[in-house]
Design an enzyme around this catalytic site. Structure first.
Site, PDB file in Angstrom:
ATOM      1  N   LYS A 176      -0.403 -33.620 -91.405  1.00  0.00           N
ATOM      2  CA  LYS A 176      -0.286 -32.163 -91.218  1.00  0.00           C
ATOM      3  C   LYS A 176       0.192 -31.497 -92.510  1.00  0.00           C
ATOM      4  O   LYS A 176      -0.372 -30.501 -92.965  1.00  0.00           O
ATOM      5  CB  LYS A 176       0.685 -31.853 -90.064  1.00  0.00           C
ATOM      6  CG  LYS A 176       0.134 -32.197 -88.691  1.00  0.00           C
ATOM      7  CD  LYS A 176       1.194 -32.133 -87.593  1.00  0.00           C
ATOM      8  CE  LYS A 176       0.610 -32.616 -86.264  1.00  0.00           C
ATOM      9  NZ  LYS A 176       1.559 -32.655 -85.150  1.00  0.00           N
ATOM     10  N   GLN A 191       7.820 -31.816 -84.143  1.00  0.00           N
ATOM     11  CA  GLN A 191       6.973 -32.945 -83.751  1.00  0.00           C
ATOM     12  C   GLN A 191       7.521 -33.598 -82.478  1.00  0.00           C
ATOM     13  O   GLN A 191       8.721 -33.857 -82.356  1.00  0.00           O
ATOM     14  CB  GLN A 191       6.897 -33.960 -84.903  1.00  0.00           C
ATOM     15  CG  GLN A 191       5.968 -35.125 -84.646  1.00  0.00           C
ATOM     16  CD  GLN A 191       4.487 -34.741 -84.541  1.00  0.00           C
ATOM     17  OE1 GLN A 191       4.067 -33.705 -85.053  1.00  0.00           O
ATOM     18  NE2 GLN A 191       3.708 -35.560 -83.866  1.00  0.00           N
ATOM     19  N   ASP A 209       2.532 -24.377 -82.266  1.00  0.00           N
ATOM     20  CA  ASP A 209       2.164 -25.385 -81.273  1.00  0.00           C
ATOM     21  C   ASP A 209       1.798 -24.728 -79.947  1.00  0.00           C
ATOM     22  O   ASP A 209       1.313 -25.402 -79.034  1.00  0.00           O
ATOM     23  CB  ASP A 209       3.361 -26.319 -81.028  1.00  0.00           C
ATOM     24  CG  ASP A 209       3.112 -27.720 -81.527  1.00  0.00           C
ATOM     25  OD1 ASP A 209       1.946 -28.101 -81.663  1.00  0.00           O
ATOM     26  OD2 ASP A 209       4.111 -28.423 -81.773  1.00  0.00           O
TER      27      ASP A 209
HETATM   28  N1  GUN Z   1       2.879 -35.046 -80.844  1.00  0.00           N
HETATM   29  C1  GUN Z   1       1.605 -35.404 -80.551  1.00  0.00           C
HETATM   30  N2  GUN Z   1       0.786 -34.342 -80.599  1.00  0.00           N
HETATM   31  C2  GUN Z   1       1.546 -33.283 -80.946  1.00  0.00           C
HETATM   32  C3  GUN Z   1       1.265 -31.894 -81.156  1.00  0.00           C
HETATM   33  O1  GUN Z   1       0.128 -31.412 -81.014  1.00  0.00           O
HETATM   34  N3  GUN Z   1       2.333 -31.129 -81.487  1.00  0.00           N
HETATM   35  C4  GUN Z   1       3.596 -31.627 -81.605  1.00  0.00           C
HETATM   36  N4  GUN Z   1       4.578 -30.799 -81.925  1.00  0.00           N
HETATM   37  N5  GUN Z   1       3.888 -32.909 -81.422  1.00  0.00           N
HETATM   38  C5  GUN Z   1       2.866 -33.725 -81.082  1.00  0.00           C
END
Ligand code: GUN
Length: 295
Positions: free
Chosen positions: A50, A94, A117
């Protein structure tokens, strides 16, 4: 006839090119901050990707790494600091968080205008009302994939397997917004196979390799595989990613199908970049017009 294999990487490149163009219209680069607590190896891989993607776009990026035993108060403190910083447009915490931390409380602490998110209750509520806001990245990416093969979903039967806040629920809401008839299956559904066999579109977001096999799939249906389970390689040399769908058999029945890897994953990250740009644009517009952002 074999299904079309949807190239998520190519679609993601298109989204990223559009984001790069859009970012040129701003007077400063969008800012994305990622908080990660603990040392889950898969989470670290995702966060690295990311941050890398954001850097490639010239975004301001920041990674806040906390120990697994940091506690909820510390995470909330970091979120509050990021909420207060004007140059940060997007905040991503995350998941999963360490078990002693209440995920919903942390999500509620993120400024909804920076909630890239789409997990704050305000954004989740807006999605169910179809009234804008930031949409969770994976369902947003899945919807772009689906629309690349079925531009008009009106009246189609879509089955979503999984009912998480991060994928299943927002996915169902997005499909409903596109006028699909939506069935949501979950752990207590009695006969998911029977439900799936009537579906024009199947989105599986469970995390169980091989769950969806060929005899669950109506001929020519569109199959979107959100599953990403890390399975140790037979020779012990690391892991491979496995989706929920038995790809080798499903590809003989479906009309279009996403592979794992190379399907939904790259689109999730591209949509995070798109959401960061959206947040930056919304915040800029609100500031210029002195109106509240997403309240
Ligand atoms: N963990 C796995 N997928 C995601 C996501 O799309 N966002 C976040 N914040 N954590 C994750």
């Amino acid at each position: 006839m074999q299904a079309d294999i949807i190239d998520g990487r190519a679609l993601a490149r298109q989204v990223l090119a559009e984001v790069a163009e859009g970012a040129k219209m701003l007077d400063r680069p969008p800012g994305l901050a990622v908080i990660i607590a603990g040392d889950d190896p898969a989470s670290h891989v995702y966060v690295r990707t990311k941050v890398k993607r954001a850097e490639e776009l010239g975004f301001l990026t920041e990674k806040i790494q906390l120990p697994a035993d940091c506690g909820e108060a510390r995470v909330l403190e970091e979120v509050a600091k990021l909420n207060a910083r004007d140059e940060i447009d997007g905040i991503l915490v995350q998941l999963p968080l360490p078990a002693d931390i209440n995920t919903l409380r942390v999500m509620a602490a993120v400024d909804p205008a920076k909630d890239v998110d789409g997990l704050h209750a305000l954004n989740a509520g807006r999605l169910t009302q179809g009234s804008g806001g930031l949409i969770p990245c994976t369902p947003l990416g899945c919807m772009k994939i689906i629309k690349s093969v079925i531009p008009d979903l009106t009246g189609s039967h879509a089955v979503v397997i999984g009912s998480s806040n991060i994928v299943g629920k927002p996915m169902a809401a997005l499909l409903l917004e596109e006028h699909a008839t939506v069935t949501q299956c979950h752990i207590h559904t009695r006969d998911t196979k029977f439900v799936c066999r009537g579906a024009d579109i199947i989105v599986s977001a469970v995390g169980k390799p091989g769950l969806v096999n060929a005899d669950w799939i109506k001929p020519r249906a569109v199959v979107i595989d959100v599953g990403t389970t890390r399975v140790p390689k037979a020779d012990g040399s690391g892991y491979t990613l496995k989706g929920d769908v038995d790809f080798d058999e499903a590809v003989k029945v479906a009309g279009a199908i996403t592979p794992v890897p190379g399907g939904v994953g790259p689109m999730t990250i591209a949509c995070l970049m798109e959401n960061t740009l959206t947040a930056a644009k919304m915040r800029k517009e609100a500031k210029e017009n002195e109106w509240p952002v997403l309240s």
